[in-house]
Design a protein around this motif. Structure first.
Motif, PDB file in Angstrom:
ATOM      1  N   HIS A 115      -0.468  12.696   2.667  1.00 29.06           N
ATOM      2  CA  HIS A 115      -0.929  12.655   1.276  1.00 29.06           C
ATOM      3  C   HIS A 115      -1.657  13.966   0.990  1.00 29.06           C
ATOM      4  O   HIS A 115      -2.676  14.253   1.617  1.00 29.06           O
ATOM      5  CB  HIS A 115      -1.892  11.484   1.060  1.00 29.06           C
ATOM      6  N   ARG A 148       2.842   1.727  -3.364  1.00 28.60           N
ATOM      7  CA  ARG A 148       2.159   2.398  -4.480  1.00 28.60           C
ATOM      8  C   ARG A 148       2.655   3.832  -4.643  1.00 28.60           C
ATOM      9  O   ARG A 148       2.733   4.359  -5.738  1.00 28.60           O
ATOM     10  CB  ARG A 148       0.647   2.460  -4.227  1.00 28.60           C
ATOM     11  N   PHE A 149       2.937   4.452  -3.494  1.00 27.16           N
ATOM     12  CA  PHE A 149       3.389   5.847  -3.536  1.00 27.16           C
ATOM     13  C   PHE A 149       4.895   5.955  -3.723  1.00 27.16           C
ATOM     14  O   PHE A 149       5.413   7.010  -4.000  1.00 27.16           O
ATOM     15  CB  PHE A 149       2.964   6.575  -2.257  1.00 27.16           C
ATOM     16  N   THR A 201       0.854  -1.198   0.000  1.00 23.39           N
ATOM     17  CA  THR A 201       0.000   0.000   0.000  1.00 23.39           C
ATOM     18  C   THR A 201       0.886   1.243   0.000  1.00 23.39           C
ATOM     19  O   THR A 201       0.683   2.180  -0.766  1.00 23.39           O
ATOM     20  CB  THR A 201      -0.933  -0.010   1.227  1.00 23.39           C
ATOM     21  N   THR A 202       1.895   1.223   0.861  1.00 21.62           N
ATOM     22  CA  THR A 202       2.855   2.328   0.878  1.00 21.62           C
ATOM     23  C   THR A 202       3.658   2.339  -0.420  1.00 21.62           C
ATOM     24  O   THR A 202       3.936   3.398  -0.984  1.00 21.62           O
ATOM     25  CB  THR A 202       3.816   2.176   2.075  1.00 21.62           C
ATOM     26  N   PRO A 210      -7.960   6.331  -2.472  1.00 20.72           N
ATOM     27  CA  PRO A 210      -7.048   5.400  -1.804  1.00 20.72           C
ATOM     28  C   PRO A 210      -5.816   6.133  -1.279  1.00 20.72           C
ATOM     29  O   PRO A 210      -5.200   6.910  -2.014  1.00 20.72           O
ATOM     30  CB  PRO A 210      -6.648   4.417  -2.912  1.00 20.72           C
ATOM     31  N   VAL A 211      -5.496   5.890  -0.008  1.00 21.03           N
ATOM     32  CA  VAL A 211      -4.312   6.505   0.590  1.00 21.03           C
ATOM     33  C   VAL A 211      -3.475   5.407   1.238  1.00 21.03           C
ATOM     34  O   VAL A 211      -3.645   4.238   0.919  1.00 21.03           O
ATOM     35  CB  VAL A 211      -4.723   7.611   1.601  1.00 21.03           C
ATOM     36  N   GLY A 212      -2.579   5.773   2.161  1.00 18.73           N
ATOM     37  CA  GLY A 212      -1.704   4.784   2.782  1.00 18.73           C
ATOM     38  C   GLY A 212      -2.406   3.976   3.868  1.00 18.73           C
ATOM     39  O   GLY A 212      -3.611   4.106   4.089  1.00 18.73           O
ATOM     40  N   VAL A 213      -1.624   3.149   4.552  1.00 21.75           N
ATOM     41  CA  VAL A 213      -2.170   2.253   5.570  1.00 21.75           C
ATOM     42  C   VAL A 213      -2.528   3.039   6.836  1.00 21.75           C
ATOM     43  O   VAL A 213      -1.733   3.821   7.343  1.00 21.75           O
ATOM     44  CB  VAL A 213      -1.149   1.146   5.901  1.00 21.75           C
ATOM     45  N   GLU A 214      -3.732   2.816   7.329  1.00 16.87           N
ATOM     46  CA  GLU A 214      -4.261   3.460   8.526  1.00 16.87           C
ATOM     47  C   GLU A 214      -4.330   4.989   8.431  1.00 16.87           C
ATOM     48  O   GLU A 214      -3.655   5.711   9.162  1.00 16.87           O
ATOM     49  CB  GLU A 214      -3.466   3.047   9.768  1.00 16.87           C
ATOM     50  N   GLU A 271      -9.940   4.373   8.760  1.00 16.98           N
ATOM     51  CA  GLU A 271      -8.747   3.680   9.249  1.00 16.98           C
ATOM     52  C   GLU A 271      -8.556   2.288   8.672  1.00 16.98           C
ATOM     53  O   GLU A 271      -7.460   1.892   8.342  1.00 16.98           O
ATOM     54  CB  GLU A 271      -8.836   3.560  10.764  1.00 16.98           C
ATOM     55  N   ASP A 272      -9.631   1.528   8.591  1.00 22.94           N
ATOM     56  CA  ASP A 272      -9.476   0.112   8.237  1.00 22.94           C
ATOM     57  C   ASP A 272      -9.290  -0.131   6.749  1.00 22.94           C
ATOM     58  O   ASP A 272      -8.819  -1.189   6.354  1.00 22.94           O
ATOM     59  CB  ASP A 272     -10.696  -0.686   8.720  1.00 22.94           C
ATOM     60  N   ASP A 273      -9.684   0.809   5.916  1.00 28.03           N
ATOM     61  CA  ASP A 273      -9.714   0.527   4.482  1.00 28.03           C
ATOM     62  C   ASP A 273      -8.743   1.338   3.647  1.00 28.03           C
ATOM     63  O   ASP A 273      -8.799   1.290   2.423  1.00 28.03           O
ATOM     64  CB  ASP A 273     -11.141   0.758   3.947  1.00 28.03           C
ATOM     65  N   ALA A 274      -7.841   2.060   4.305  1.00 27.24           N
ATOM     66  CA  ALA A 274      -6.860   2.875   3.590  1.00 27.24           C
ATOM     67  C   ALA A 274      -7.527   3.789   2.563  1.00 27.24           C
ATOM     68  O   ALA A 274      -7.123   3.887   1.411  1.00 27.24           O
ATOM     69  CB  ALA A 274      -5.795   1.996   2.920  1.00 27.24           C
ATOM     70  N   THR A 276       1.911   3.939   6.836  1.00 35.18           N
ATOM     71  CA  THR A 276       2.679   4.317   5.655  1.00 35.18           C
ATOM     72  C   THR A 276       3.616   5.497   5.963  1.00 35.18           C
ATOM     73  O   THR A 276       4.633   5.683   5.316  1.00 35.18           O
ATOM     74  CB  THR A 276       1.707   4.640   4.506  1.00 35.18           C
ATOM     75  N   GLN A 296      -6.460  -1.750  15.000  1.00 36.94           N
ATOM     76  CA  GLN A 296      -6.413  -1.649  13.537  1.00 36.94           C
ATOM     77  C   GLN A 296      -5.674  -2.823  12.913  1.00 36.94           C
ATOM     78  O   GLN A 296      -6.098  -3.376  11.903  1.00 36.94           O
ATOM     79  CB  GLN A 296      -5.714  -0.352  13.132  1.00 36.94           C
ATOM     80  N   ARG A 343      -7.364  -5.817  10.630  1.00 43.96           N
ATOM     81  CA  ARG A 343      -6.833  -6.116   9.292  1.00 43.96           C
ATOM     82  C   ARG A 343      -6.472  -7.599   9.187  1.00 43.96           C
ATOM     83  O   ARG A 343      -6.739  -8.243   8.180  1.00 43.96           O
ATOM     84  CB  ARG A 343      -5.570  -5.293   9.009  1.00 43.96           C
ATOM     85  N   ILE A 376      -4.265  12.448  -5.521  1.00 44.88           N
ATOM     86  CA  ILE A 376      -3.127  12.797  -4.671  1.00 44.88           C
ATOM     87  C   ILE A 376      -2.104  13.527  -5.543  1.00 44.88           C
ATOM     88  O   ILE A 376      -1.725  13.035  -6.607  1.00 44.88           O
ATOM     89  CB  ILE A 376      -2.486  11.541  -4.061  1.00 44.88           C
ATOM     90  N   ASN A 410       3.037  13.001  -2.031  1.00 44.54           N
ATOM     91  CA  ASN A 410       3.139  12.206  -0.810  1.00 44.54           C
ATOM     92  C   ASN A 410       4.405  12.631  -0.088  1.00 44.54           C
ATOM     93  O   ASN A 410       5.492  12.500  -0.629  1.00 44.54           O
ATOM     94  CB  ASN A 410       3.243  10.714  -1.154  1.00 44.54           C
TER      95      ASN A 410
END
Lengths: 433, 326
Positions: B165, A108-109, A105-106, B137-141, B117-120, B161, A321, A325, B174, B177
């Motif tokens: 953003h 991607r950026f 996920t990170t 869509p963004v980073g984790v948490e 929080e749960d779905d980025a 992450t 969290q 997940r 975005i 980042n």
């Protein structure tokens, strides 16, 4: 599966995990052809080749691809006392997969992509051959879920070519006389777990311990760590007994009848004590102690109140969290082994983000350098001890349903960080890197 | 008898309404994460007006520009509840995406940007049509949400992450980042929109990002005599109305740092309650409020003297805080 100290026991996965990437499949095939399991009747088959990873998982050309192997070696161990404690087939692997997803996920950026190569080495299988295959595939980050001897063999065979992230073995010797410069330790050592427990015992003023240990070598190591912790923090082992493992079947229809009579007899006429501290890493008898002792005793150590790196009901510091997940991904709760594998793969992801690199050397150097820290739902930055490669971390003490406390306890001060009150501090370390 | 009582009651109510007249009396709304309640505080008397039940695990809290609607992220109900800010009657729910934690209202008051929080994801909700407009869509948490004063950019911080953003509100894309220190929790623009301040809870710093270059220009660090470095965990950040001071809530160190926004130097540390989390100011800029989770209270900060003047007991684990516009 809620006990960090059970990390020694890796049971063979039953059947395919079904998610091995092409690399893992290749390794598995190679292993199957070169290794002869030492204990044939207990050996697991190497993970069968799985379908090739879908094309969508392939990273575009301008994306740095980081391959991380998770190497798990099964060990021969008896069935646990409780049906609830049978480890899931993907124990550890699932934590690594979730961390790879988080990294991606990170990524991607960052234009980085992380792939996990899962390798299952059977009991007595040749882990060094597996390592060589991984190196040949240009995999240089190796997360191990394996016993201490396997970690050492891999580390020595890898030399400068790989970074070994020990996410399983809690042995203090890997952080002490047998330490290696190319190994980092994600989970707490036995000494750290014992110190975490001892600090809380002292806070409760339960300082007279009746120590009961199992008869296997790992039980002795765990008992020695508890004895050391008692001495360090001012508790006293008023009596020590050994519970001999006489073997036999664990699953019997009326076993409880005998256990109910055996444990009172075994624990009677002990010196006056505040708690029974049980060192039963092999899980032969520890869970039999609560409610069956001669006197109405509290039980801590391997049963009752247990120190661990992760509790499936730990919710502080945003941990909910990570728990949700994990449950969403795996339909089960997260074990300490999963958490330690998650930290290992996140360590690589974090360093890749910070260095903006997917290359082995810069990522490894950053991880081992002073700037590295990991956020891992423990309320503070986790860093590696430069003298032995151990990740500093708070330790959870929990009963089966809930965490009770987190050590270090308040008041145990340290000039560098209170986390260094757990385990072997720099001046006491036998590690010479 | 009944009629007479009703008359007395009506008279009393009228009197109370007339008494609560001074222009500077605002209402402070505090979400109590553990109790599932919101506490209302009168800024003139600094007394609790009342505590009302809301949905499960209320955290992020904000108010409409006209002060009529109070928005509460009820994280465990996967929704944003909208209350009549005066009567505290539940009006309706807004779609929020799962596990909303923090959000920010656009300066024109029309869109709510919610961190899931749960779905980025960051979910964009049209407050008037009550419809979800976009998911980004963004980073984790994802956690912290900030919006630039001109409304052109929203910023989300993602805790695992470790990025801020920067999102273009017109395209919902975005545009940058920015990597910051571990576990970024909150994003706040300076009133002139030139700087973005992002707190890093585990990293222990506040990154100041120049919006022209979108680069970090300074990292504000904190050091408190007698407090372990590990306990200094920046969470909430609020920049004063005049743009001169930034207050930074430092979590388990039980301190709020006062930072000079020009020099980026910490001027002093205010001792507040335990595990200080979020901050808010009155619209006239005279008072600040901090939510102190572990001591179940709100500290009142005099923004002229920069002293803590009072502690007001509220509900269990106070989390978010917002002050009415009038």
């Amino acid at each position: 599966m809620q006990r960090s100290i059970r990390q020694e026991k890796f049971r063979p996965a039953t059947g395919s995990t079904g998610t091995a990437s092409i690399g893992a499949a290749l390794v598995a095939v190679a292993l199957a052809s070169v290794t002869l399991p030492a204990i044939a009747q207990d050996a697991a088959p190497a993970t069968p080749p799985a379908a090739p990873a879908p094309a969508a998982a392939k990273a575009p050309a301008d994306v740095a691809n980081v391959k991380i192997a998770v190497l798990r070696q099964a060990v021969d161990a008896p069935a646990p006392l409780s049906l609830l404690d049978i480890p899931p087939a993907d124990d550890g692997f699932s934590g690594a997969r979730l961390a790879a997803e988080d990294n991606n996920t990170t990524g991607r950026f960052m234009k980085q992509h992380f792939d996990i190569v899962e390798v299952e080495v059977p009991v007595g299988g040749d882990a060094v051959a597996a390592l060589k295959d991984l190196l040949a595939q240009d995999v240089h980050f190796i997360v191990t879920l394996a016993p201490a001897d396997t970690v050492l063999a891999i580390a020595d065979a890898a030399g400068d070519e790989a970074l070994i992230l020990n996410a399983g073995a809690p042995d203090d010797r890997l952080r002490g006389e047998d330490c290696r410069a190319n190994v980092l330790h994600l989970g707490p050592s036995r000494a750290m777990l014992a110190d975490a427990l001892a600090q809380f015992m002292m806070w409760k003023r339960w300082d007279e311990w009746f120590l009961i240990r199992g008869s296997h070598p790992n039980d002795e190591l765990w008992a020695a760590a508890l004895q050391r912790a008692a001495t360090r923090f001012g508790a006293k082992v008023v009596e020590e007994r050994v519970y001999e493992d006489t073997g036999g079947s664990r699953r019997t229809d009326t076993g409880h009848v005998q256990v109910q009579k055996q444990i009172p007899v075994f624990t009677q006429r002990a010196e006056e004590h505040d708690v029974i501290v049980v060192a039963d890493e092999s899980e032969i008898f520890g869970e039999y102690l609560p409610y069956r002792t001669w006197e109405p005793s509290l039980v801590v150590g391997s049963a009752g109140l247990v120190p661990m790196s992760w509790h499936p009901a730990h919710e502080s510091w945003g941990a909910t969290q990570l728990q949700s997940r994990f449950v969403k991904q795996n339909n089960r709760t997260m074990s300490p082994l999963d958490y330690q594998a998650w930290m290992a793969v996140r360590t690589i992801g974090e360093a890749a983000t910070r260095t903006k690199s997917g290359e082995f050397a810069p990522v490894r150097d950053y991880i081992k350098g002073p700037a590295f820290n990991l956020a891992a739902f423990k309320g503070q930055a986790l860093t590696f001890r430069p003298w032995d490669g151990q990740l500093r971390q708070p330790v959870i003490l929990g009963t089966p349903k809930l965490p009770v406390t987190v050590s270090p306890q308040e008041g145990y001060l340290h000039k560098v960080t209170e986390l260094d009150t757990l385990g072997y501090d720099q001046p006491e370390s036998a590690c010479k890197l | 008898m009944t009629t007479r009582l009703a008359t007395y009651a009506a008279t009393a109510l009228l009197a109370a309404t007339m008494l609560a007249g001074p222009a500077c009396a605002y209402t402070v709304y505090v979400s109590n994460e553990k109790d599932n309640t919101v506490t209302l505080i009168d800024t003139a008397t600094l007394e609790v007006i009342k505590t009302v039940d809301v949905g499960n695990r209320p955290r992020g809290i904000t108010i409409s520009l006209d002060g009529k609607h109070l928005f509460v992220c009820t994280s465990d109900d996967d929704t944003v509840q909208v209350y009549d800010a005066k009567t505290m009657e539940l009006l309706y729910d807004l779609p929020s995406g799962p596990d909303p934690e923090l959000f920010v209202l656009a300066p024109d008051g029309k869109h709510l940007y919610i961190a899931n929080e749960d779905d980025a994801l960051v979910t964009v909700v049209d407050v008037e049509s009550r419809k979800m407009v976009a998911e980004i869509p963004v980073g984790v948490e994802p956690e912290g949400m900030g919006v630039s004063p001109d409304g052109k950019f929203v910023v989300n911080t993602s805790e695992t992450t470790n990025m801020a953003h920067i999102i273009d509100t017109a395209s919902h894309e975005i545009v940058e980042n920015v990597l910051v220190d571990s576990r970024p929790r909150f994003a706040e623009f300076t009133p002139d929109g030139k700087e973005l301040w992002v707190s890093s809870e585990i990293g222990g710093t506040v990154s100041v990002i120049d919006m022209a270059t979108r680069q970090i220009t300074t990292k504000v660090e904190f050091e408190i005599a007698g407090v372990a470095k590990d306990a200094i965990q920046p969470v909430g950040v609020r920049i004063s109305k005049d743009g001169k001071k930034a207050l930074v809530a430092l979590g388990p160190s039980n301190r709020v740092a006062v930072v000079d926004t020009a020099s980026k130097q910490v001027e002093k540390y205010l001792l507040v309650g335990q595990r200080v989390w979020q901050l808010a100011y009155t619209p006239d800029g005279k008072l600040g409020f901090s939510t102190n989770g572990n001591s179940n209270d709100v500290s009142v900060i005099d923004m002229e003297t920069m002293e803590v003047t009072k502690s007001i007991p509220v509900g269990g684990l106070p989390w978010g805080v917002v002050v009415s516009p009038d």
